[in-house]
Design a protein around this motif. Sequence first.
Motif, PDB file in Angstrom:
ATOM      1  N   GLY A 215       0.796  -1.219   0.000  1.00 15.25           N
ATOM      2  CA  GLY A 215       0.000   0.000   0.000  1.00 15.25           C
ATOM      3  C   GLY A 215       0.826   1.265   0.000  1.00 15.25           C
ATOM      4  N   LEU A 216       2.077   1.184   0.472  1.00 19.32           N
ATOM      5  CA  LEU A 216       2.961   2.349   0.475  1.00 19.32           C
ATOM      6  C   LEU A 216       3.665   2.562  -0.871  1.00 19.32           C
ATOM      7  CD1 LEU A 216       4.822   2.316   3.927  1.00 19.32           C
ATOM      8  CD2 LEU A 216       3.251   4.065   3.084  1.00 19.32           C
ATOM      9  N   LEU A 217       3.799   1.514  -1.659  1.00 14.32           N
ATOM     10  CA  LEU A 217       4.576   1.613  -2.893  1.00 14.32           C
ATOM     11  C   LEU A 217       4.020   2.637  -3.896  1.00 14.32           C
ATOM     12  CD1 LEU A 217       5.620  -2.107  -3.455  1.00 14.32           C
ATOM     13  CD2 LEU A 217       7.113  -0.183  -2.893  1.00 14.32           C
ATOM     14  N   PRO A 218       2.691   2.741  -4.096  1.00 16.37           N
ATOM     15  CA  PRO A 218       2.216   3.797  -5.006  1.00 16.37           C
ATOM     16  C   PRO A 218       2.619   5.198  -4.562  1.00 16.37           C
ATOM     17  CG  PRO A 218       0.493   2.167  -4.686  1.00 16.37           C
ATOM     18  CD  PRO A 218       1.587   1.843  -3.692  1.00 16.37           C
ATOM     19  N   ALA A 219       2.617   5.445  -3.252  1.00 17.12           N
ATOM     20  CA  ALA A 219       3.031   6.766  -2.756  1.00 17.12           C
ATOM     21  C   ALA A 219       4.504   7.020  -3.058  1.00 17.12           C
ATOM     22  CB  ALA A 219       2.764   6.864  -1.250  1.00 17.12           C
ATOM     23  N   LEU A 220       5.341   6.011  -2.858  1.00 18.83           N
ATOM     24  CA  LEU A 220       6.757   6.170  -3.177  1.00 18.83           C
ATOM     25  C   LEU A 220       6.959   6.334  -4.679  1.00 18.83           C
ATOM     26  CD1 LEU A 220       9.665   6.301  -2.249  1.00 18.83           C
ATOM     27  CD2 LEU A 220       9.732   3.802  -2.221  1.00 18.83           C
ATOM     28  N   SER A 221       6.128   5.676  -5.476  1.00 21.29           N
ATOM     29  CA  SER A 221       6.228   5.845  -6.932  1.00 21.29           C
ATOM     30  C   SER A 221       5.892   7.277  -7.334  1.00 21.29           C
ATOM     31  CB  SER A 221       5.303   4.856  -7.663  1.00 21.29           C
ATOM     32  OG  SER A 221       3.957   5.281  -7.675  1.00 21.29           O
ATOM     33  N   TYR A 222       4.981   7.935  -6.611  1.00 21.51           N
ATOM     34  CA  TYR A 222       4.603   9.312  -6.937  1.00 21.51           C
ATOM     35  C   TYR A 222       5.775  10.266  -6.749  1.00 21.51           C
ATOM     36  CZ  TYR A 222      -0.426   8.423  -7.435  1.00 21.51           C
ATOM     37  OH  TYR A 222      -1.656   8.005  -7.875  1.00 21.51           O
ATOM     38  N   ILE A 223       6.448  10.156  -5.609  1.00 26.77           N
ATOM     39  CA  ILE A 223       7.568  11.071  -5.372  1.00 26.77           C
ATOM     40  C   ILE A 223       8.716  10.741  -6.313  1.00 26.77           C
ATOM     41  CG2 ILE A 223       8.730   9.737  -3.553  1.00 26.77           C
ATOM     42  CD1 ILE A 223       8.134  13.521  -3.398  1.00 26.77           C
ATOM     43  N   THR A 224       8.891   9.463  -6.643  1.00 28.35           N
ATOM     44  CA  THR A 224       9.931   9.055  -7.592  1.00 28.35           C
ATOM     45  C   THR A 224       9.661   9.635  -8.969  1.00 28.35           C
ATOM     46  OG1 THR A 224      10.312   6.981  -6.377  1.00 28.35           O
ATOM     47  CG2 THR A 224      11.064   7.073  -8.672  1.00 28.35           C
ATOM     48  N   LEU A 225       8.421   9.513  -9.438  1.00 25.73           N
ATOM     49  CA  LEU A 225       8.066  10.020 -10.768  1.00 25.73           C
ATOM     50  C   LEU A 225       8.171  11.541 -10.830  1.00 25.73           C
ATOM     51  CD1 LEU A 225       5.036   7.694 -11.567  1.00 25.73           C
ATOM     52  CD2 LEU A 225       7.137   7.875 -12.914  1.00 25.73           C
ATOM     53  N   ARG A 226       7.770  12.212  -9.777  1.00 25.06           N
ATOM     54  CA  ARG A 226       7.858  13.674  -9.786  1.00 25.06           C
ATOM     55  C   ARG A 226       9.310  14.131  -9.905  1.00 25.06           C
ATOM     56  NH1 ARG A 226       8.525  18.413  -7.317  1.00 25.06           N
ATOM     57  NH2 ARG A 226       6.838  19.976  -7.363  1.00 25.06           N
ATOM     58  N   HIS A 248       0.343  15.271 -13.343  1.00 21.74           N
ATOM     59  CA  HIS A 248      -0.901  14.498 -13.288  1.00 21.74           C
ATOM     60  C   HIS A 248      -0.898  13.378 -14.314  1.00 21.74           C
ATOM     61  CE1 HIS A 248      -5.438  14.296 -14.282  1.00 21.74           C
ATOM     62  NE2 HIS A 248      -5.176  13.490 -13.280  1.00 21.74           N
ATOM     63  N   ILE A 249      -0.533  13.690 -15.546  1.00 22.44           N
ATOM     64  CA  ILE A 249      -0.504  12.667 -16.597  1.00 22.44           C
ATOM     65  C   ILE A 249       0.509  11.574 -16.250  1.00 22.44           C
ATOM     66  CG2 ILE A 249       0.012  12.198 -19.027  1.00 22.44           C
ATOM     67  CD1 ILE A 249      -0.845  15.069 -19.642  1.00 22.44           C
ATOM     68  N   ALA A 250       1.698  11.983 -15.828  1.00 22.01           N
ATOM     69  CA  ALA A 250       2.756  11.019 -15.558  1.00 22.01           C
ATOM     70  C   ALA A 250       2.385  10.084 -14.409  1.00 22.01           C
ATOM     71  CB  ALA A 250       4.054  11.758 -15.243  1.00 22.01           C
ATOM     72  N   LEU A 251       1.845  10.630 -13.334  1.00 20.25           N
ATOM     73  CA  LEU A 251       1.470   9.794 -12.206  1.00 20.25           C
ATOM     74  C   LEU A 251       0.348   8.838 -12.586  1.00 20.25           C
ATOM     75  CD1 LEU A 251       1.558  12.201  -9.117  1.00 20.25           C
ATOM     76  CD2 LEU A 251       3.419  11.001 -10.246  1.00 20.25           C
ATOM     77  N   SER A 252      -0.643   9.348 -13.305  1.00 16.66           N
ATOM     78  CA  SER A 252      -1.769   8.515 -13.713  1.00 16.66           C
ATOM     79  C   SER A 252      -1.327   7.378 -14.622  1.00 16.66           C
ATOM     80  CB  SER A 252      -2.826   9.359 -14.433  1.00 16.66           C
ATOM     81  OG  SER A 252      -3.327  10.374 -13.607  1.00 16.66           O
ATOM     82  N   ARG A 253      -0.400   7.686 -15.511  1.00 16.11           N
ATOM     83  CA  ARG A 253      -0.020   6.712 -16.538  1.00 16.11           C
ATOM     84  C   ARG A 253       0.971   5.679 -16.030  1.00 16.11           C
ATOM     85  NH1 ARG A 253       1.455   9.197 -22.296  1.00 16.11           N
ATOM     86  NH2 ARG A 253      -0.734   9.835 -22.038  1.00 16.11           N
ATOM     87  N   TYR A 254       1.884   6.075 -15.136  1.00 15.87           N
ATOM     88  CA  TYR A 254       3.011   5.206 -14.812  1.00 15.87           C
ATOM     89  C   TYR A 254       3.131   4.829 -13.344  1.00 15.87           C
ATOM     90  CZ  TYR A 254       4.365   6.583 -19.514  1.00 15.87           C
ATOM     91  OH  TYR A 254       4.367   6.818 -20.865  1.00 15.87           O
ATOM     92  N   GLN A 255       2.085   5.091 -12.555  1.00 11.57           N
ATOM     93  CA  GLN A 255       2.161   4.809 -11.123  1.00 11.57           C
ATOM     94  C   GLN A 255       2.372   3.316 -10.834  1.00 11.57           C
ATOM     95  OE1 GLN A 255      -1.518   6.620 -10.093  1.00 11.57           O
ATOM     96  NE2 GLN A 255      -2.711   5.307 -11.436  1.00 11.57           N
ATOM     97  N   TRP A 256       1.645   2.454 -11.535  1.00 14.66           N
ATOM     98  CA  TRP A 256       1.749   1.031 -11.237  1.00 14.66           C
ATOM     99  C   TRP A 256       3.035   0.431 -11.789  1.00 14.66           C
ATOM    100  CZ3 TRP A 256      -0.845  -0.526  -7.386  1.00 14.66           C
ATOM    101  CH2 TRP A 256      -2.124  -0.029  -7.110  1.00 14.66           C
ATOM    102  N   ALA A 257       3.443   0.848 -12.984  1.00  9.54           N
ATOM    103  CA  ALA A 257       4.700   0.339 -13.544  1.00  9.54           C
ATOM    104  C   ALA A 257       5.876   0.715 -12.655  1.00  9.54           C
ATOM    105  CB  ALA A 257       4.906   0.886 -14.952  1.00  9.54           C
ATOM    106  N   THR A 258       5.856   1.930 -12.118  1.00  9.35           N
ATOM    107  CA  THR A 258       6.937   2.359 -11.226  1.00  9.35           C
ATOM    108  C   THR A 258       6.888   1.606  -9.906  1.00  9.35           C
ATOM    109  OG1 THR A 258       6.851   4.554 -12.255  1.00  9.35           O
ATOM    110  CG2 THR A 258       8.051   4.364 -10.180  1.00  9.35           C
ATOM    111  N   SER A 259       5.699   1.330  -9.400  1.00  8.96           N
ATOM    112  CA  SER A 259       5.578   0.524  -8.179  1.00  8.96           C
ATOM    113  C   SER A 259       6.176  -0.861  -8.389  1.00  8.96           C
ATOM    114  CB  SER A 259       4.105   0.402  -7.763  1.00  8.96           C
ATOM    115  OG  SER A 259       3.564   1.655  -7.408  1.00  8.96           O
ATOM    116  N   GLN A 260       5.930  -1.440  -9.561  1.00 12.06           N
ATOM    117  CA  GLN A 260       6.505  -2.750  -9.860  1.00 12.06           C
ATOM    118  C   GLN A 260       8.029  -2.679  -9.963  1.00 12.06           C
ATOM    119  OE1 GLN A 260       5.179  -5.672  -9.908  1.00 12.06           O
ATOM    120  NE2 GLN A 260       3.040  -5.608 -10.560  1.00 12.06           N
ATOM    121  N   LEU A 261       8.541  -1.601 -10.560  1.00 14.45           N
ATOM    122  CA  LEU A 261       9.994  -1.434 -10.630  1.00 14.45           C
ATOM    123  C   LEU A 261      10.610  -1.347  -9.240  1.00 14.45           C
ATOM    124  CD1 LEU A 261      10.543   1.096 -13.577  1.00 14.45           C
ATOM    125  CD2 LEU A 261      11.135  -1.330 -13.530  1.00 14.45           C
ATOM    126  N   LEU A 262       9.944  -0.637  -8.345  1.00 15.97           N
ATOM    127  CA  LEU A 262      10.423  -0.529  -6.968  1.00 15.97           C
ATOM    128  C   LEU A 262      10.460  -1.899  -6.297  1.00 15.97           C
ATOM    129  CD1 LEU A 262       8.503   2.696  -5.931  1.00 15.97           C
ATOM    130  CD2 LEU A 262      10.980   2.407  -5.722  1.00 15.97           C
TER     131      LEU A 262
END
Length: 346
Positions: A215-226, A248-262
């Motif tokens: 549940g924390l990984l999407p939040a970490l993906s947000y700060i990573t993507l920003r 907004h576009i970047a977080l919406s589009r790549y939040q889950w892929a970045t969570s998986q990378l983490l």
Amino acid sequence: MPGFISWISGLFSSDKPTTATAPESRLLNPVVSTSDSPDIDPALVDQLEERLFCWLLDSPPATLRSETGQWDEVLEQLRWRIANNELDELPRQPMTLPMLMRALSDANTGRNQLTEIILNDPALTDQLLQIANSPYFRSGDQSIDSVDQAVFVLGMDGIRNVISAAIMRPMMAARNSREALFAQRVWRWGLTCARSAELIAKIQGQDSSVYFMAGLLPALSYITLRRELQRVCRTESGLTEPPPSLIHIALSRYQWATSQLLANEWGLPPKYHAQLLAAERPAPRQQHTPLNDGIIIGTREVLRHAHQRNMPEEDVLRITHISREQFTRVRKVILDTLEAGAKTRA
């Protein structure tokens, strides 16, 4: 994980049809049974997600929208970095994480052994005690003054979650004033969603060990993507700060892929990847995961507590797979936590 990077790359492969190259994944993915909830309006979920981004980015809805093609070059560079695992801002695996994961998954691990592992990392020790005494974990008025006491008071499940938060907290701390509000709100939102998912799993008698960190990984993906966007903007567009519409576009589009990378970068067990994938792409009538419901409820409650537009309770119950009684139990814990956190910040 074997084949994981090729799977990520496959999501963005340029020789696939356009409809499959950059899927617009959603953060809030209710698992809807057509017989149970035939009248669910996807716009309800979209509105809640938009309101979350308005709050996180401190922007009205109009500023989150962009003209077609406005950010194509920047987004293409970001897409390439994700597909090729070339994110400069992707947090690397914490040194003590593998040892901690093994210890926490071993039923024979004793309190003293776990305490010793934590104490060997002074930075983790400091963070852990701060987190253990935060409103999200501390019960009652008694402070936790040592790692041994934390392990004893919180138990193995509780200390696992504290360790997850203690590992991620420094990675999500604001680096400058420009990202301060965003980082603060993302952390609060992530903790609320993670706690909600964990509570739902416990109430439903499921193994809750995976849900808090997942549940924390999407939040970490947000700060990573920003942060990655800021790097890309400086090289591709000359912007020093990405505008809200681009974030907004970047977080919406790549939040889950970045969570998986983490999860992959940190060597998390396959069950974490499975839960993230199930939350991103819930199949019709699949066995429901508390992660979906935790993110929906956590989002709604953190917005409601911040006096933002959110979602009526009846709609929450329509798009989640928990009973009204379970929702009331989870909501009470979350509200008490948010109230205590507000008093601490004050």
